[in-house]
Design an enzyme around this catalytic site. Structure first.
Site, mmCIF file in Angstrom:
data_model
loop_
_atom_site.group_PDB
_atom_site.id
_atom_site.type_symbol
_atom_site.label_atom_id
_atom_site.label_comp_id
_atom_site.label_asym_id
_atom_site.label_seq_id
_atom_site.Cartn_x
_atom_site.Cartn_y
_atom_site.Cartn_z
ATOM 1 N N LYS A 1 6.256 -5.552 -14.030
ATOM 2 C CA LYS A 1 5.927 -5.334 -12.610
ATOM 3 C C LYS A 1 6.570 -6.421 -11.745
ATOM 4 O O LYS A 1 7.053 -6.148 -10.648
ATOM 5 C CB LYS A 1 4.407 -5.287 -12.398
ATOM 6 C CG LYS A 1 4.074 -4.949 -10.967
ATOM 7 C CD LYS A 1 2.915 -4.031 -10.769
ATOM 8 C CE LYS A 1 2.849 -3.611 -9.293
ATOM 9 N NZ LYS A 1 1.649 -2.895 -8.952
ATOM 10 N N ARG B 1 -4.678 -11.348 11.958
ATOM 11 C CA ARG B 1 -3.292 -10.965 11.625
ATOM 12 C C ARG B 1 -2.821 -11.529 10.291
ATOM 13 O O ARG B 1 -1.625 -11.672 10.049
ATOM 14 C CB ARG B 1 -2.310 -11.374 12.738
ATOM 15 C CG ARG B 1 -2.627 -10.730 14.069
ATOM 16 C CD ARG B 1 -1.435 -10.781 14.999
ATOM 17 N NE ARG B 1 -1.789 -10.192 16.268
ATOM 18 C CZ ARG B 1 -2.257 -10.880 17.301
ATOM 19 N NH1 ARG B 1 -2.406 -12.181 17.212
ATOM 20 N NH2 ARG B 1 -2.565 -10.266 18.411
ATOM 21 N N HIS C 1 -8.348 7.487 -11.752
ATOM 22 C CA HIS C 1 -6.904 7.339 -11.565
ATOM 23 C C HIS C 1 -6.142 7.218 -12.901
ATOM 24 O O HIS C 1 -5.181 7.945 -13.148
ATOM 25 C CB HIS C 1 -6.629 6.114 -10.681
ATOM 26 C CG HIS C 1 -5.176 5.860 -10.462
ATOM 27 N ND1 HIS C 1 -4.373 6.705 -9.730
ATOM 28 C CD2 HIS C 1 -4.369 4.872 -10.912
ATOM 29 C CE1 HIS C 1 -3.129 6.237 -9.723
ATOM 30 N NE2 HIS C 1 -3.107 5.121 -10.432
ATOM 31 N N GLU D 1 -1.850 2.989 -17.520
ATOM 32 C CA GLU D 1 -0.832 2.233 -16.776
ATOM 33 C C GLU D 1 -0.027 1.351 -17.739
ATOM 34 O O GLU D 1 1.178 1.163 -17.564
ATOM 35 C CB GLU D 1 -1.469 1.374 -15.676
ATOM 36 C CG GLU D 1 -2.131 2.167 -14.550
ATOM 37 C CD GLU D 1 -1.157 2.802 -13.548
ATOM 38 O OE1 GLU D 1 0.065 2.623 -13.679
ATOM 39 O OE2 GLU D 1 -1.649 3.507 -12.638
ATOM 40 N N ARG E 1 11.031 0.255 -6.843
ATOM 41 C CA ARG E 1 9.574 0.197 -7.062
ATOM 42 C C ARG E 1 8.976 1.579 -7.335
ATOM 43 O O ARG E 1 7.923 1.699 -7.961
ATOM 44 C CB ARG E 1 8.870 -0.475 -5.866
ATOM 45 C CG ARG E 1 7.397 -0.711 -6.114
ATOM 46 C CD ARG E 1 6.758 -1.681 -5.145
ATOM 47 N NE ARG E 1 5.349 -1.849 -5.449
ATOM 48 C CZ ARG E 1 4.581 -2.825 -4.987
ATOM 49 N NH1 ARG E 1 5.083 -3.738 -4.192
ATOM 50 N NH2 ARG E 1 3.318 -2.895 -5.332
ATOM 51 N N ASN F 1 5.754 4.674 -10.201
ATOM 52 C CA ASN F 1 4.955 5.863 -9.898
ATOM 53 C C ASN F 1 5.164 6.984 -10.899
ATOM 54 O O ASN F 1 4.806 8.133 -10.631
ATOM 55 C CB ASN F 1 5.283 6.369 -8.482
ATOM 56 C CG ASN F 1 4.793 5.399 -7.431
ATOM 57 O OD1 ASN F 1 3.764 4.743 -7.612
ATOM 58 N ND2 ASN F 1 5.535 5.278 -6.346
ATOM 59 N N HIS G 1 2.628 9.716 -11.352
ATOM 60 C CA HIS G 1 1.673 9.595 -10.254
ATOM 61 C C HIS G 1 1.703 10.761 -9.262
ATOM 62 O O HIS G 1 0.713 11.014 -8.597
ATOM 63 C CB HIS G 1 1.885 8.278 -9.498
ATOM 64 C CG HIS G 1 1.347 7.077 -10.236
ATOM 65 N ND1 HIS G 1 1.752 6.755 -11.507
ATOM 66 C CD2 HIS G 1 0.421 6.142 -9.888
ATOM 67 C CE1 HIS G 1 1.106 5.654 -11.896
ATOM 68 N NE2 HIS G 1 0.293 5.270 -10.934
ATOM 69 N N GLU H 1 8.770 -0.704 -1.786
ATOM 70 C CA GLU H 1 8.977 0.614 -2.374
ATOM 71 C C GLU H 1 10.018 1.449 -1.639
ATOM 72 O O GLU H 1 9.840 2.641 -1.387
ATOM 73 C CB GLU H 1 7.628 1.377 -2.427
ATOM 74 C CG GLU H 1 7.605 2.452 -3.502
ATOM 75 C CD GLU H 1 6.225 3.066 -3.683
ATOM 76 O OE1 GLU H 1 5.309 2.308 -4.058
ATOM 77 O OE2 GLU H 1 6.073 4.254 -3.441
ATOM 78 N N HIS I 1 -1.932 12.002 -8.719
ATOM 79 C CA HIS I 1 -2.624 12.035 -7.427
ATOM 80 C C HIS I 1 -3.094 13.452 -7.109
ATOM 81 O O HIS I 1 -4.174 13.653 -6.554
ATOM 82 C CB HIS I 1 -1.724 11.494 -6.308
ATOM 83 C CG HIS I 1 -1.513 10.009 -6.397
ATOM 84 N ND1 HIS I 1 -0.438 9.365 -5.841
ATOM 85 C CD2 HIS I 1 -2.246 9.040 -7.000
ATOM 86 C CE1 HIS I 1 -0.523 8.062 -6.089
ATOM 87 N NE2 HIS I 1 -1.610 7.850 -6.789
ATOM 88 N N LYS J 1 0.145 -4.364 -2.810
ATOM 89 C CA LYS J 1 -0.296 -3.134 -2.151
ATOM 90 C C LYS J 1 -1.778 -3.258 -1.852
ATOM 91 O O LYS J 1 -2.579 -3.516 -2.752
ATOM 92 C CB LYS J 1 -0.070 -1.918 -3.050
ATOM 93 C CG LYS J 1 1.345 -1.405 -3.033
ATOM 94 C CD LYS J 1 1.434 -0.072 -3.744
ATOM 95 C CE LYS J 1 2.849 0.481 -3.694
ATOM 96 N NZ LYS J 1 2.991 1.699 -4.510
HETATM 97 N N1 GLY Z 1 0.950 0.907 -8.438
HETATM 98 C C1 GLY Z 1 2.310 1.025 -8.127
HETATM 99 C C2 GLY Z 1 2.842 -0.110 -7.305
HETATM 100 O O1 GLY Z 1 2.216 -1.139 -7.197
HETATM 101 O O2 GLY Z 1 3.897 0.028 -6.729
#
Ligand code: GLY
Length: 352
Positions: free
Chosen positions: A221, A121, A258, A185, A235, A239, A242, A231, A246, A143
């Site tokens: 960031k 966990r 990517h 990025e 956040r 994107n 993106h 997000e 994607h 993430k």
């Molecule tokens: N790659 C976008 C984020 O970390 O939210």
């Protein structure tokens, strides 16, 4: 050494950027814990380049080490690899007082982070990114995920590391195309949040400015994820480009990497934002020139229908529509919710 603090509701940690940091990783980990077991999760390519340096550094600092590595590439980012790593950790009787150390680009980072989130966990982990894309984006913000046959990153968790250790010297071994992926990025940060940084990227020598570039991206960031870890709001600005990136990745059966897809996605989205009236100025050509300067692509042959079909499977989609990142001018953006009908019109405007 440059240090940037990340402050999320679940964890407060540092991103440290320093040439030679990899060989000092053991000492950096000792600042967080007394010696314990440290399991490195990496891929075969990165293991052959940097595995020994990291193992030696950790052992010299008193850690009992083990290393799990899997074949490099997106094909490895599966629940099967995840399950094999969980067994590897269980066989070595890892406990919550031990550490996982992820080493590599986004794939080992996402995989090792998700393993850390789930094993017992949640056990502690640190990230050591060795690609530009991972240094400026994937390793920061918690993430973690693996792919399903149905799509990328569909199973995962928000789970923050205790430290991100970035050694810009590791970027020297990157093939030019992989370095360029990271630049997409980097450019994104200028577009969404910092017009002066965007201008800097239009003229700078990247190799000699790499530490400053990574630092500025991580600062942006850090601001964003500290405000919105999961997000649910701001956040989403990370994107930009993106939604279509994607879709392009999916249409290419993940043959287009990517970062390259993000470059194309940003051009398509900026063009569509101007044509549909969301953006007051047309900065598409400026963005295209900057992407070309850094060895990136700016166009795709996929049809609006193919891109739309791929985009509606995106996990940013809600039942009612999709969150669209509206860059009104370079450095200034807002998040808007649009319907799927609006999305179709938006994609048609992007490729028309
Ligand atoms: N790659 C976008 C984020 O970390 O939210």
């Amino acid at each position: 050494m440059q240090t940037i603090r990340i402050n999320t509701p679940t964890r407060r940690y540092d991103v440290k950027i320093a040439r030679g940091a990899l060989a000092q990783a053991g000492d950096s980990l000792l600042e967080l814990t007394k010696p314990c077991r440290a399991v490195i999760v990496t891929d075969d390519t990165v293991r052959s380049l940097y595995g020994d340096t990291l193992l030696t550094s950790l052992s010299n600092a008193g850690f009992k080490t083990a290393l799990y590595s899997f074949p490099a590439g997106e094909e490895s980012k599966t629940l099967t690899t995840f399950s094999d790593i969980q067994s590897f950790l269980a066989d070595r009787k890892l406990t919550r007082s031990d550490y996982i150390v992820t080493l590599g680009g986004g794939i080992p980072g996402d995989m090792g982070g998700f393993c850390a989130a789930c094993f017992q966990r949640g056990i502690r982990f640190i990230q050591i990114p060795t690609t530009l894309l991972s240094a400026v984006d994937a390793s920061v913000g918690g993430k973690t995920a693996v792919n399903l046959p149905q799509g990328k990153n569909l199973v995962g968790a928000f789970y923050q590391p205790d430290l991100v250790l970035c050694d810009p010297d590791t970027l020297r071994t990157l093939p030019a195309g992989v370095f360029a992926d990271g630049m997409a990025e980097v450019i994104k940060y200028g577009v969404i949040r910092d017009a002066e940084f965007f201008r800097f990227l239009e003229t700078c020598d990247v190799q000699t400015s790499i530490e400053a570039i990574i630092r500025r991206c991580v600062e942006i960031k850090a601001e964003v994820v500290s405000e919105d870890e999961r997000e649910s709001g701001v956040r989403a600005i990370l994107n930009f480009g993106h939604t279509l990136a994607h879709a392009i990745e999916k249409c290419s059966n993940f043959q287009i990497p990517h970062g390259r897809a993000v470059g194309i996605g940003m051009v398509l989205e900026s063009r569509a934002l101007y044509r549909t009236g969301y953006a007051k100025t047309d900065y598409t050509d400026r963005l295209k020139n900057l992407l070309i300067r850094h060895g990136l692509d700016t166009a795709t042959d996929y049809s609006a229908q193919a891109l739309y079909d791929a985009a509606i499977g995106d996990k940013k989609r809600t039942t009612d529509g999709i969150r669209l990142l509206v860059v009104e001018e370079i450095g200034k953006c807002v998040v808007k919710q649009i319907t799927l009908a609006d999305l179709r019109a938006f994609i048609e405007a992007a490729v028309a």
